[in-house]
Design an enzyme around this catalytic site. Sequence first.
Site, PDB file in Angstrom:
ATOM      1  N   ARG A   1       2.827   0.366   5.746  1.00 38.06           N
ATOM      2  CA  ARG A   1       2.326   1.073   4.539  1.00 38.06           C
ATOM      3  C   ARG A   1       1.115   0.391   3.848  1.00 38.06           C
ATOM      4  O   ARG A   1       0.187   0.958   3.375  1.00 38.06           O
ATOM      5  CB  ARG A   1       3.521   1.301   3.578  1.00 38.06           C
ATOM      6  CG  ARG A   1       4.474   2.316   3.845  1.00 38.06           C
ATOM      7  CD  ARG A   1       5.778   1.843   3.035  1.00 38.06           C
ATOM      8  NE  ARG A   1       6.531   0.653   4.138  1.00 38.06           N
ATOM      9  CZ  ARG A   1       7.373   1.040   5.074  1.00 38.06           C
ATOM     10  NH1 ARG A   1       7.834   2.636   5.130  1.00 38.06           N
ATOM     11  NH2 ARG A   1       7.722   0.340   5.912  1.00 38.06           N
ATOM     12  N   THR A   2       1.408  -0.812   3.443  1.00 39.30           N
ATOM     13  CA  THR A   2       0.758  -1.617   2.852  1.00 39.30           C
ATOM     14  C   THR A   2      -0.869  -1.710   3.192  1.00 39.30           C
ATOM     15  O   THR A   2      -1.860  -1.493   2.615  1.00 39.30           O
ATOM     16  CB  THR A   2       1.190  -2.947   2.428  1.00 39.30           C
ATOM     17  OG1 THR A   2       2.322  -3.107   1.837  1.00 39.30           O
ATOM     18  CG2 THR A   2       0.118  -3.912   1.767  1.00 39.30           C
TER      19      THR A   2
HETATM   20  C1  NCD Z   1       7.708  -5.101   1.875  1.00 42.37           C
HETATM   21  C2  NCD Z   1       7.178  -6.310   2.221  1.00 42.37           C
HETATM   22  O1  NCD Z   1       6.558  -6.556   3.332  1.00 42.37           O
HETATM   23  O2  NCD Z   1       7.010  -7.363   1.270  1.00 42.37           O
HETATM   24  N1  NCD Z   1       7.300  -3.985   2.344  1.00 42.37           N
HETATM   25  C3  NCD Z   1       6.007  -3.662   1.873  1.00 42.37           C
HETATM   26  O3  NCD Z   1       5.098  -4.159   1.543  1.00 42.37           O
HETATM   27  N2  NCD Z   1       6.012  -2.314   1.723  1.00 42.37           N
HETATM   28  C4  NCD Z   1       9.161  -5.047   1.770  1.00 42.37           C
HETATM   29  C5  NCD Z   1       9.867  -5.652   3.118  1.00 42.37           C
HETATM   30  O4  NCD Z   1       9.084  -6.064   4.161  1.00 42.37           O
HETATM   31  O5  NCD Z   1      11.131  -5.628   3.154  1.00 42.37           O
END
Ligand code: NCD
Length: 339
Positions: free
Chosen positions: A81-82
């Site tokens: 996602r990020t």
């Molecule tokens: C999170 C992360 O990578 O910190 N996810 C994200 O960025 N959407 C949370 C996770 O990894 O559990």
Amino acid sequence: MNTTGIVSRMPLPGPLPSSMQLNEQGRLRHLLTIEGLPRALITEILDTAESFAAMNEQAVKKVPLLRGKTVVNLFFEASTRTRTTFELAAKRLSADVLNINISTSATVKGESLLDTLRNIEAMYVDMFVVRHEASGAAHFIARHVAPHIAVLNAGDGRHAHPTQALLDMFTIRRHKGDFTKLRVAIVGDILHSRVARSQIHALNILNTGEVRVIAPKSLLPACVETLGVHVFHDIREGLKDVDVVIMLRLQRERMEAGLLPSEHEFFQLYGLTEERLALATPDCIVMHPGPANRGVEIDSRVADGPHSVILEQVSYGIAVRMAVMGMIMGGASGGGANA
Ligand code: NCD
């Protein structure tokens, strides 16, 4: 030197001097942490994101704000996602985007992180979006990059994930409006969560009525109360009358062995089920930064149910990241897409 290089030995950074991420006019220069950001600036980011969110629903999803700029996604750690929403955000602002795949980059051939940075800098880039398994990595990079380059922290170890917290605040504000009247509960592996740390800072800066954390002692940082939260070990007590519940993944990759008996037992004690959610307010929203583990921290019926806003969080991530990039590099503010 391995991929982590110098930063792997760095301790969790303490509060940053605000000059590290704000310029003399108080404008964003880097985004490394939520801690210490003025409330007005967070509100401005959320307001700017509103106009980008509206634009993302139009047929033409692009503005020329960052035309001619180059954004480099530097991901040393897995992300779905990020990374993709940062890439989409940059493209919708008309920037050129470079995705550096660290597992095939020269760092695995022994080049140090700083050498890698210097080489990418020499390509006339304007922004680094950095994810790294070491807490403090984004600060380290911000301290060492050329002065014209901006650094966005896309998650460093267990320390901070500021754009995730901002997109979560955006989601909460869209559904609930005024933070001062809200009860928000964050449930699960707080100890290893950079997301939780950034959310707690953001919620407190925005004057949230009550911020709760619900977790076993083994998954809470020492002195967590000093962050400005109420601690609950019993999920039934903790969920009572909350307006927002944020579930977290068990981050096993950061866990020492033996912290947890089993995933099954964790779900029995802390999993979010329909029956437990019924203890919250009737219009409570359920959030999760993803990736969600169904049957470990959240029941599928809740993840896919009417209270869940998990996929909205993903969509809003684009608008919020556009706002941050646009404010740092393109002079966007408030009016966002029209700026
Ligand atoms: C999170 C992360 O990578 O910190 N996810 C994200 O960025 N959407 C949370 C996770 O990894 O559990």
